[in-house]
Scaffold this motif. Structure first.
Motif, PDB file in Angstrom:
ATOM      1  N   ALA A   1       0.837  -1.202   0.000  1.00 44.30           N
ATOM      2  CA  ALA A   1       0.000   0.000   0.000  1.00 44.30           C
ATOM      3  C   ALA A   1       0.876   1.258   0.000  1.00 44.30           C
ATOM      4  O   ALA A   1       1.723   1.423   0.876  1.00 44.30           O
ATOM      5  N   PRO A   2       0.667   2.149  -0.977  1.00 42.00           N
ATOM      6  CA  PRO A   2       1.474   3.367  -1.041  1.00 42.00           C
ATOM      7  C   PRO A   2       1.055   4.423  -0.012  1.00 42.00           C
ATOM      8  O   PRO A   2       1.827   5.329   0.291  1.00 42.00           O
ATOM      9  N   THR A   3      -0.173   4.297   0.507  1.00 44.09           N
ATOM     10  CA  THR A   3      -0.671   5.226   1.528  1.00 44.09           C
ATOM     11  C   THR A   3      -1.388   4.404   2.596  1.00 44.09           C
ATOM     12  O   THR A   3      -1.542   3.204   2.460  1.00 44.09           O
ATOM     13  N   GLY A   4      -1.864   5.064   3.610  1.00 45.74           N
ATOM     14  CA  GLY A   4      -2.630   4.388   4.653  1.00 45.74           C
ATOM     15  C   GLY A   4      -4.112   4.705   4.556  1.00 45.74           C
ATOM     16  O   GLY A   4      -4.834   4.606   5.543  1.00 45.74           O
ATOM     17  N   ARG A   5      -4.593   5.068   3.381  1.00 47.37           N
ATOM     18  CA  ARG A   5      -5.987   5.499   3.224  1.00 47.37           C
ATOM     19  C   ARG A   5      -6.936   4.402   2.765  1.00 47.37           C
ATOM     20  O   ARG A   5      -8.144   4.587   2.776  1.00 47.37           O
ATOM     21  N   ALA A   6      -6.418   3.252   2.354  1.00 48.31           N
ATOM     22  CA  ALA A   6      -7.272   2.203   1.774  1.00 48.31           C
ATOM     23  C   ALA A   6      -7.901   1.317   2.841  1.00 48.31           C
ATOM     24  O   ALA A   6      -7.385   1.174   3.948  1.00 48.31           O
TER      25      ALA A   6
END
Length: 172
Positions: A68-73
């Motif tokens: 995951a490139p961000t922690g928003r998913a």
């Protein structure tokens, strides 16, 4: 006709082809009448439709692991948050040109049922191992293999991107 809706949120569907008219979104070959196929919802010129794939093509090209490139998913099945750098499973939704239009994101243990249902209809050698072979780190690959096979992995930490630690370090 055999049909099962594996994921009510995104409607991954495994069913028997009712005609020989649909084409696989990956290899572009016709899907023969009465053979099994896997579908994802899509749009064509603004109209809702189902994008069909042969089970082997789906397993080989649509299922992809990444970090995951961000922690928003969040996982599309469980709603679980997926932290930045955490290993996740994607089902890539293709547009009419065969390019990735969007991804359906899964926490790997939550997707075990979907993966097993698709693999049950594969005839060309697609397997859990072949889906996981793209993961470079051997411990992460073993965790992913167990997770999508339905083996309990809750006692083991979710693999994190080995390159994320390098990025977090300040440059010297």
């Amino acid at each position: 006709m055999s049909s099962s809706s594996l994921d009510p949120l995104v409607h991954v569907t495994v069913s028997q082809a009712v005609s020989g008219r649909s084409s696989c979104q990956v290899c572009k070959e016709k899907i023969p009448d009465k053979s099994m196929r896997v579908g994802l919802p899509g749009k064509n010129n603004g109209i809702s439709c189902t994008k069909w794939c042969k089970p082997d093509c789906f397993a080989a090209s649509i299922f992809v692991f990444d970090y995951a490139p961000t922690g928003r998913a969040r996982c599309s099945l469980s709603g679980r948050e997926i932290a930045k750098g955490e290993l996740r499973l994607l089902a890539r939704k293709l547009n009419c040109q065969g390019k990735v239009a969007t991804n359906i994101i899964y926490h790997p243990p939550a997707a075990a049922g979907i993966v097993q249902e698709v693999l049950a209809h594969c005839t060309g050698g697609a397997s859990v191992a072949s889906i996981c072979e793209q993961i470079e780190d051997t411990r992460a690959r073993a965790w992913a293999r167990d997770a999508i096979s339905g083996v309990p992995v809750t006692a083991r930490p979710v693999p994190m991107d080995p390159h994320a630690a390098d990025e977090a370090k300040p440059p010297k």
